[in-house]
Every structure is written in structure tokens, then in C-alpha cells.
Scaffold this motif. Structure first.
Motif, mmCIF file in Angstrom:
data_model
loop_
_atom_site.group_PDB
_atom_site.id
_atom_site.type_symbol
_atom_site.label_atom_id
_atom_site.label_comp_id
_atom_site.label_asym_id
_atom_site.label_seq_id
_atom_site.Cartn_x
_atom_site.Cartn_y
_atom_site.Cartn_z
ATOM 1 N N UNK A 60 -14.368 7.473 -60.907
ATOM 2 C CA UNK A 60 -14.452 8.507 -59.875
ATOM 3 C C UNK A 60 -13.112 8.781 -59.206
ATOM 4 N N UNK A 61 -12.337 7.769 -58.908
ATOM 5 C CA UNK A 61 -11.096 7.939 -58.154
ATOM 6 C C UNK A 61 -9.861 7.754 -59.023
ATOM 7 N N UNK A 62 -10.005 7.813 -60.339
ATOM 8 C CA UNK A 62 -8.858 7.602 -61.226
ATOM 9 C C UNK A 62 -8.249 8.920 -61.681
ATOM 10 N N UNK A 63 -6.942 8.916 -61.782
ATOM 11 C CA UNK A 63 -6.206 10.022 -62.358
ATOM 12 C C UNK A 63 -5.095 9.478 -63.241
ATOM 13 N N UNK A 64 -4.605 10.321 -64.146
ATOM 14 C CA UNK A 64 -3.500 9.955 -65.036
ATOM 15 C C UNK A 64 -2.219 10.523 -64.431
ATOM 16 N N UNK A 65 -1.240 9.659 -64.247
ATOM 17 C CA UNK A 65 -0.003 10.058 -63.581
ATOM 18 C C UNK A 65 1.229 9.701 -64.408
ATOM 19 N N UNK A 66 2.194 10.600 -64.388
ATOM 20 C CA UNK A 66 3.521 10.330 -64.922
ATOM 21 C C UNK A 66 4.384 9.929 -63.732
ATOM 22 N N UNK A 67 4.998 8.763 -63.838
ATOM 23 C CA UNK A 67 5.833 8.252 -62.752
ATOM 24 C C UNK A 67 7.285 8.379 -63.171
ATOM 25 N N UNK A 68 7.967 9.338 -62.591
ATOM 26 C CA UNK A 68 9.398 9.538 -62.862
ATOM 27 C C UNK A 68 10.180 8.515 -62.052
ATOM 28 N N UNK A 69 11.024 7.742 -62.735
ATOM 29 C CA UNK A 69 11.796 6.702 -62.065
ATOM 30 C C UNK A 69 13.245 7.099 -61.806
ATOM 31 N N UNK A 70 13.688 8.193 -62.399
ATOM 32 C CA UNK A 70 15.067 8.653 -62.180
ATOM 33 C C UNK A 70 15.118 9.561 -60.953
ATOM 34 N N UNK A 71 16.273 9.607 -60.303
ATOM 35 C CA UNK A 71 16.419 10.407 -59.091
ATOM 36 C C UNK A 71 16.499 11.907 -59.374
ATOM 37 N N UNK A 72 17.067 12.275 -60.505
ATOM 38 C CA UNK A 72 17.183 13.707 -60.812
ATOM 39 C C UNK A 72 16.055 14.152 -61.725
ATOM 40 N N UNK A 73 15.882 15.441 -61.844
ATOM 41 C CA UNK A 73 14.793 15.997 -62.652
ATOM 42 C C UNK A 73 15.021 15.724 -64.137
ATOM 43 N N UNK A 74 13.917 15.655 -64.856
ATOM 44 C CA UNK A 74 13.948 15.435 -66.305
ATOM 45 C C UNK A 74 12.810 16.201 -66.963
ATOM 46 N N UNK A 75 12.986 16.500 -68.224
ATOM 47 C CA UNK A 75 11.920 17.057 -69.063
ATOM 48 C C UNK A 75 11.342 15.878 -69.836
ATOM 49 N N UNK A 76 10.080 15.576 -69.642
ATOM 50 C CA UNK A 76 9.455 14.413 -70.271
ATOM 51 C C UNK A 76 8.460 14.847 -71.338
ATOM 52 N N UNK A 77 8.583 14.248 -72.530
ATOM 53 C CA UNK A 77 7.712 14.576 -73.664
ATOM 54 C C UNK A 77 6.606 13.539 -73.778
ATOM 55 N N UNK A 78 5.379 14.028 -74.009
ATOM 56 C CA UNK A 78 4.222 13.153 -74.190
ATOM 57 C C UNK A 78 3.492 13.526 -75.472
ATOM 58 N N UNK A 79 2.893 12.523 -76.101
ATOM 59 C CA UNK A 79 2.010 12.735 -77.246
ATOM 60 C C UNK A 79 0.637 12.225 -76.869
#
Length: 138
Positions: free
Chosen positions: A113-132
Motif C-alpha cells: 500500500x505505501x510502497x513506491x519505486x524510487x531512483x535515488x540520484x547521489x550526484x550533486x549535478x543533474x544526470x540522464x539515467x538509463x534503466x532496463x
């Protein structure tokens, strides 16, 4: 049935982004009634987490905890090629995960009920992150 899809997420910099809707849409398109959804992040300075989805303060508190546990600019680190957040980002990823596996039930992600899937960016600047996303089942 086996379906594999790719998508990218643009991050604004360090922080936690909810990607549940993107993953859920891919699962729905796969038309798998019962199976597994595997989400893989192709990076070593960001991670994937299952997290509370009702109160945004949970994500803020997680970031505060991680900042205390793995501070930027620590003299301990020699790998600083991309700046003071470089090695801490890698440590944060190792402490979390670069993949998740979630059950599929009735053509939907079997999240709590209270779960979500999250991407946690650890770098300070923006990035384009690829997922499969790989969906397997019947």
C-alpha cells in the motif's frame, strides 16, 4: 513471456525521484498476469529503492541520514576525479542497490500500500539515467 524495455530519467541532481508510474506502465503494456518485474539501473552513482510513497518527508530524512553516513568531501576518499561527491556517490550506491525485483499480480506491480519505486540520484549535478525493465511471466 519475456519483455524487456528501456527508459531514461533526467535527474535534477541529488535527490529521490518516484518512478513507479513509468515502471507500472511498462508492466501493463507487457500484459503479464503473473510474474516478475526486474528493474535495473545502468549506473554506479545512483540507486533504486523501494520506499514509503505517502509522505515526502521520508525521502528527505533518508537523504539527511545518508549525508551524515557518507558525507561529501571526506579526506578518506582518493577517488575524486569528478569532484567531492564522486566517491560518496559510489559508496551510497553500494549501500543501497542498482536493481529491484517486484512481483506482478493481475497485470500490476505487486507493491504494498505505501510502497513506491524510487531512483535515488547521489550526484550533486543533474544526470540522464538509463534503466532496463524486464518483465517475465504468463
Amino acid at each position: 513471456m519475456l519483455v524487456q524495455c528501456h527508459f531514461s530519467v533526467s535527474t535534477p541532481g541529488r535527490g529521490i525521484l518516484n518512478i513507479t508510474d513509468e515502471v507500472a506502465a511498462l508492466v501493463a503494456q507487457a500484459n503479464v498476469t503473473t510474474g516478475l518485474c526486474h528493474v535495473f539501473l545502468h549506473h554506479t552513482s545512483a540507486s533504486l529503492i523501494l520506499c514509503e510513497n505517502a509522505d515526502h518527508l521520508v525521502q528527505r530524512d533518508l537523504e539527511a541520514f545518508m549525508s551524515r553516513l557518507v558525507p561529501d568531501g571526506d579526506d578518506l576518499y582518493q577517488h575524486t576525479y569528478e569532484g567531492p561527491d564522486d566517491m560518496p556517490a559510489h559508496v551510497r550506491t553500494v549501500l543501497t542497490s542498482s536493481f529491484l525485483t517486484i512481483p506482478i499480480t493481475a497485470n500490476q506491480l505487486g507493491l504494498g500500500t505505501w510502497q513506491g519505486i524510487y531512483l535515488w540520484e547521489h550526484r550533486l549535478r543533474s544526470h540522464q539515467r538509463k534503466l532496463t525493465v524486464t518483465v517475465q511471466g504468463e
